[in-house]
Write a protein that holds these residues in place. Structure first.
Motif, short mmCIF file in Angstrom:
data_model
loop_
_atom_site.label_atom_id
_atom_site.label_comp_id
_atom_site.label_asym_id
_atom_site.label_seq_id
_atom_site.Cartn_x
_atom_site.Cartn_y
_atom_site.Cartn_z
N GLN A 1 0.97 2.66 9.15
CA GLN A 1 0.76 1.94 10.41
C GLN A 1 0.44 2.92 11.54
O GLN A 1 -0.50 2.74 12.30
N LYS A 2 1.23 3.99 11.58
CA LYS A 2 1.10 4.98 12.65
C LYS A 2 -0.23 5.74 12.54
O LYS A 2 -0.94 5.91 13.53
N SER B 1 9.06 1.26 1.73
CA SER B 1 9.66 1.45 3.05
C SER B 1 8.91 2.48 3.90
O SER B 1 9.16 2.62 5.09
N LEU B 2 7.98 3.20 3.28
CA LEU B 2 7.24 4.22 4.05
C LEU B 2 6.02 3.63 4.76
O LEU B 2 5.18 4.36 5.29
N ILE C 1 0.84 -1.20 0.00
CA ILE C 1 0.00 0.00 0.00
C ILE C 1 0.88 1.25 0.00
O ILE C 1 0.62 2.22 -0.72
N ALA C 2 1.97 1.21 0.77
CA ALA C 2 2.89 2.34 0.80
C ALA C 2 3.50 2.56 -0.58
O ALA C 2 3.65 3.68 -1.06
N LYS C 3 3.83 1.46 -1.23
CA LYS C 3 4.40 1.52 -2.59
C LYS C 3 3.39 2.19 -3.53
O LYS C 3 3.74 3.05 -4.34
N LYS C 4 2.13 1.80 -3.38
CA LYS C 4 1.09 2.31 -4.27
C LYS C 4 0.90 3.82 -4.10
O LYS C 4 0.81 4.55 -5.08
N VAL D 1 -6.61 4.88 6.69
CA VAL D 1 -6.36 6.27 6.34
C VAL D 1 -4.95 6.35 5.75
O VAL D 1 -4.01 5.77 6.28
N ILE D 2 -4.82 7.04 4.63
CA ILE D 2 -3.51 7.22 4.01
C ILE D 2 -3.08 8.66 4.22
O ILE D 2 -3.58 9.57 3.55
N PRO D 3 -2.19 8.91 5.17
CA PRO D 3 -1.79 10.30 5.41
C PRO D 3 -1.09 10.89 4.20
O PRO D 3 -0.30 10.21 3.55
#
Ligand SMILES: [Zn+2]
Length: 245
Positions: free
Chosen positions: A223-224, A217-218, A208-211, A240-242
């Motif tokens: 998660q946070k 790596s983000l 999901i971070a890659k997308k 939620v995607i900050p």
């Protein structure tokens, strides 16, 4: 400044043990949009244990349901909330809640009347002075929710002429010094809808971070933002995607 005019009713579910007021949380009732929403918050007929410090109705009338703001707190944002390091029930202890009367289906036109927006702004301006708050202490249920389950006050007009902030500064006698653009710069997130991701089978936080960020790596950022304990996510879960780091 002088307190705005209000009428009083006493909420059934007020609690002793108020902590120093650190903020104001705006909500919408998602009810009938009438005085009945105020009456519900005074004494919920369905047995729910909820209350709020103030309601603001469509005719601009303000109802104060907490007889002593420094002594009692109301139960308006006690579940899955985070504000200034406070969580859940701590949030309600340290914030004043304002429920803006609104129909559950947003079917009224206009969604909020000018009188209503003005009264909310005047009330917030007064609370700011009364409790030594700043503009960043005025927040929304949408902003402090941690599980994405609330988005109120829905469609409430914050920006622009005729918006909350313009009346807020007017109430403080500082209307001219605060151009709308300046106010917007101070409240960048208030109206930005949250970007969310619906977890599909096979998704991982890295994927999901890659997308969204182009960088696997983000993933801790996601998660946070969602207060996840580990890295397990379940299909159907809404994350939620900050958009800021
Ligand atoms: Zn709410």
């Amino acid at each position: 400044m002088k307190a705005p005019q209000w009428r009083e009713l006493k909420a059934k579910h007020i609690r002793a043990g108020r902590q120093k007021v650190q903020g104001v949380v705006l909500h919408d009732t998602a009810g009938s949009g009438t005085h009945n929403d105020t009456l519900y918050l005074v004494n919920p007929g369905d047995g729910r244990i909820v209350s709020v410090d103030f309601t603001v109705e469509r005719d601009g009338s303000i109802w104060k349901l907490n007889p002593n703001l420094s002594q009692f707190f109301c139960l308006h944002a006690g579940r899955a909330t985070k504000f200034k390091g406070l969580i859940n029930s701590q949030v309600t202890r340290a914030t004043i809640g304002i429920e803006i009367c609104q129909h559950v289906k947003l079917s009224l036109s206009p969604a909020y009347t000018t009188a209503q927006v003005k009264s909310v702004a005047q009330l917030c301006a007064w609370l700011t002075g009364e409790f030594k708050l700043t503009t960043s202490d005025i927040t929304t249920h949408r902003q402090i929710i941690t599980d994405g389950s609330r988005s109120d006050p829905r469609q409430f007009p914050f920006e622009g002429g005729g918006g909350f902030w313009s009346y807020y500064w007017q109430a403080l006698g500082k209307g001219k010094e605060h151009a709308v653009s300046e106010v917007m710069a101070k409240t960048p997130d208030l109206e930005k809808p949250k970007l969310t991701h619906n977890v599909a089978a096979g998704d991982t936080l890295s994927k999901i971070a890659k997308k969204y960020y182009g960088k696997a790596s983000l993933w801790p950022r996601i998660q946070k933002a969602n207060a996840l304990k580990g890295t397990v996510i379940i299909p159907g879960q809404v994350l939620v995607i900050p958009q800021k780091s």
